[in-house]
Design an enzyme around this catalytic site. Structure first.
Site, PDB file in Angstrom:
ATOM      1  N   ASN A  10       0.863  -1.176   0.000  1.00  0.00           N
ATOM      2  CA  ASN A  10       0.000   0.000   0.000  1.00  0.00           C
ATOM      3  C   ASN A  10       0.904   1.233   0.000  1.00  0.00           C
ATOM      4  O   ASN A  10       1.482   1.577   1.017  1.00  0.00           O
ATOM      5  CB  ASN A  10      -0.890  -0.033   1.251  1.00  0.00           C
ATOM      6  CG  ASN A  10      -1.704   1.233   1.426  1.00  0.00           C
ATOM      7  OD1 ASN A  10      -1.794   2.059   0.515  1.00  0.00           O
ATOM      8  ND2 ASN A  10      -2.307   1.394   2.603  1.00  0.00           N
ATOM      9  N   LYS A  12       0.133   4.298  -0.349  1.00  0.00           N
ATOM     10  CA  LYS A  12      -0.501   5.509   0.206  1.00  0.00           C
ATOM     11  C   LYS A  12      -0.240   6.708  -0.727  1.00  0.00           C
ATOM     12  O   LYS A  12      -0.181   6.525  -1.934  1.00  0.00           O
ATOM     13  CB  LYS A  12      -0.022   5.751   1.636  1.00  0.00           C
ATOM     14  CG  LYS A  12      -0.181   4.492   2.505  1.00  0.00           C
ATOM     15  CD  LYS A  12      -0.016   4.719   3.964  1.00  0.00           C
ATOM     16  CE  LYS A  12      -0.225   3.407   4.700  1.00  0.00           C
ATOM     17  NZ  LYS A  12      -0.117   3.525   6.143  1.00  0.00           N
ATOM     18  N   HIS A  96      -9.532   1.502   4.740  1.00  0.00           N
ATOM     19  CA  HIS A  96      -8.275   1.643   5.475  1.00  0.00           C
ATOM     20  C   HIS A  96      -8.494   2.600   6.648  1.00  0.00           C
ATOM     21  O   HIS A  96      -9.278   3.544   6.544  1.00  0.00           O
ATOM     22  CB  HIS A  96      -7.185   2.176   4.531  1.00  0.00           C
ATOM     23  CG  HIS A  96      -5.830   2.133   5.155  1.00  0.00           C
ATOM     24  ND1 HIS A  96      -5.397   3.097   6.022  1.00  0.00           N
ATOM     25  CD2 HIS A  96      -4.827   1.233   5.056  1.00  0.00           C
ATOM     26  CE1 HIS A  96      -4.167   2.789   6.428  1.00  0.00           C
ATOM     27  NE2 HIS A  96      -3.799   1.653   5.857  1.00  0.00           N
ATOM     28  N   GLU A  98      -6.872   4.994   7.708  1.00  0.00           N
ATOM     29  CA  GLU A  98      -6.646   6.415   7.387  1.00  0.00           C
ATOM     30  C   GLU A  98      -7.872   7.010   6.692  1.00  0.00           C
ATOM     31  O   GLU A  98      -8.175   8.188   6.860  1.00  0.00           O
ATOM     32  CB  GLU A  98      -5.372   6.556   6.525  1.00  0.00           C
ATOM     33  CG  GLU A  98      -4.117   6.333   7.367  1.00  0.00           C
ATOM     34  CD  GLU A  98      -2.947   5.722   6.623  1.00  0.00           C
ATOM     35  OE1 GLU A  98      -2.914   5.755   5.382  1.00  0.00           O
ATOM     36  OE2 GLU A  98      -2.043   5.186   7.312  1.00  0.00           O
ATOM     37  N   GLU A 168      -5.558  -4.616  10.532  1.00  0.00           N
ATOM     38  CA  GLU A 168      -4.511  -3.620  10.739  1.00  0.00           C
ATOM     39  C   GLU A 168      -4.788  -2.840  12.018  1.00  0.00           C
ATOM     40  O   GLU A 168      -5.553  -1.857  12.002  1.00  0.00           O
ATOM     41  CB  GLU A 168      -4.484  -2.638   9.560  1.00  0.00           C
ATOM     42  CG  GLU A 168      -4.218  -3.299   8.230  1.00  0.00           C
ATOM     43  CD  GLU A 168      -3.577  -2.308   7.256  1.00  0.00           C
ATOM     44  OE1 GLU A 168      -2.464  -2.577   6.803  1.00  0.00           O
ATOM     45  OE2 GLU A 168      -4.179  -1.259   6.993  1.00  0.00           O
ATOM     46  N   GLY A 174       2.472   2.432  10.768  1.00  0.00           N
ATOM     47  CA  GLY A 174       3.443   3.512  10.616  1.00  0.00           C
ATOM     48  C   GLY A 174       4.142   3.900  11.914  1.00  0.00           C
ATOM     49  O   GLY A 174       4.808   4.926  11.990  1.00  0.00           O
ATOM     50  N   SER A 214       3.332  -1.981  10.322  1.00  0.00           N
ATOM     51  CA  SER A 214       4.783  -2.051  10.535  1.00  0.00           C
ATOM     52  C   SER A 214       5.398  -3.404  10.167  1.00  0.00           C
ATOM     53  O   SER A 214       6.301  -3.896  10.854  1.00  0.00           O
ATOM     54  CB  SER A 214       5.142  -1.658  11.963  1.00  0.00           C
ATOM     55  OG  SER A 214       4.749  -0.318  12.210  1.00  0.00           O
ATOM     56  N   GLY A 235       2.829  -1.102   4.299  1.00  0.00           N
ATOM     57  CA  GLY A 235       2.858   0.321   3.974  1.00  0.00           C
ATOM     58  C   GLY A 235       4.292   0.778   3.733  1.00  0.00           C
ATOM     59  O   GLY A 235       4.859   0.582   2.650  1.00  0.00           O
TER      60      GLY A 235
HETATM   61  P1  PGA Z   1       2.782   0.416   7.634  1.00  0.00           P
HETATM   62  O1  PGA Z   1       1.330   0.638   7.003  1.00  0.00           O
HETATM   63  O2  PGA Z   1       3.314  -0.874   7.091  1.00  0.00           O
HETATM   64  O3  PGA Z   1       3.576   1.609   7.219  1.00  0.00           O
HETATM   65  O4  PGA Z   1       2.594   0.348   9.142  1.00  0.00           O
HETATM   66  C1  PGA Z   1       0.456  -0.429   6.802  1.00  0.00           C
HETATM   67  C2  PGA Z   1      -0.849   0.061   6.225  1.00  0.00           C
HETATM   68  O5  PGA Z   1      -1.332   1.128   6.629  1.00  0.00           O
HETATM   69  O6  PGA Z   1      -1.440  -0.605   5.336  1.00  0.00           O
END
Ligand code: PGA
Length: 253
Positions: A10, A12, A96, A98, A168, A174, A214, A235
């Site tokens: 992803n 983003k 997601h 976000e 998630e 993140g 992460s 991500g």
């Molecule tokens: P991340 O994001 O691997 O940077 O923690 C994962 C995601 O939001 O899909």
């Protein structure tokens, strides 16, 4: 149980068109055996067409990060499932955290998006996950249950089979904090059990449940050892070919 592992990157809101093409070209050099592992990337909308062209005739799959549920119309700034299909997407990430957090997406909206994706032949990757305070208040299961059943409401068994779930935990996205394999497994098993109860055991055994939050080359292997963890939604570590292909090749790493 023979669910093929699935790793999706992803991206983003990252990568210009040129950066996106150079990243997929680098990923293509080290893709795992497609019989063994399925891999997808989810670039931003602006890079979908160029990435679609770059991955044509390769096993790498294309995903979008969002969509609107209408086919077309006066919805300034939105992208329809028809358009995603047209540009070559097979998957679309929906709900997601976000999107839920910054863009006010509710389970009801997410359910409309899931249904619209399926109606146009796209495979939804439905994201669920609790926030830190919800975990601390002991509400993890309640939250992911509401999100899963809300997101998949009124889906037929055939439609559920086309769906991928991504667990998630918001506190792990993140932040560098990964859920422990045990924490992930506990929620994945709970989600699979919900699929059994609401659809059937056969369906629950077939639907893939990815972990996200992460993921790094260093932790993918232990996560994948858990029975109900079928892959990862990656991500930050998907933005560099070196780390992403190491994650995709976790079996041999
Ligand atoms: P991340 O994001 O691997 O940077 O923690 C994962 C995601 O939001 O899909």
């Amino acid at each position: 149980m023979n669910r093929k592992p699935f790793i999706a990157g992803n991206w983003k809101m990252h990568k210009t068109i040129a950066e996106a093409v150079s990243l997929v070209n680098a990923i293509l050099l080290n893709l795992p055996d497609p019989q063994e592992i399925e891999v997808a990337v989810a670039p931003p909308f602006t890079a979908l067409a160029a990435v679609a062209e770059a991955i044509k005739d390769t096993p790498l799959k294309l995903s979008a990060q969002n969509l609107f549920w209408k086919k077309e119309g006066a919805y300034t700034g939105e992208i329809s499932p028809l358009m995603l299909k047209d540009v070559g997407c097979e998957y679309v990430i929906i709900g997601h955290s976000e999107r839920r957090q910054y863009f006010g997406e509710t389970d009801e909206m997410i359910n409309k998006k899931v249904k619209a994706a399926l109606a146009f032949g796209l495979k939804p990757i439905l994201c669920v996950g609790e926030r830190l305070e919800e975990r601390e208040e002991g509400k993890t299961f309640e939250v992911v249950k509401r999100q899963l059943l809300g997101g998949l409401a009124e889906l037929t068994p055939e439609e559920v089979l086309k769906t991928t779930i991504a667990y998630e935990p918001v506190w792990a996205i993140g932040t560098g904090k990964t859920a422990s394999p045990t924490q992930a497994q506990e929620v994945h098993a709970f989600l699979r059990n919900l699929l059994t109860k609401n659809w059937s055991k056969e369906i629950a055994q077939k639907v893939r449940i990815l972990y996200g939050g992460s993921i790094k080359p260093e932790n993918i292997k232990v996560l994948m050892q858990e029975e109900d963890v079928d892959g990862g939604l990656v991500g930050g570590a998907s933005l560099k070919a070196e780390s992403f292909v190491r994650i995709c090749n976790f079996k041999g790493d």
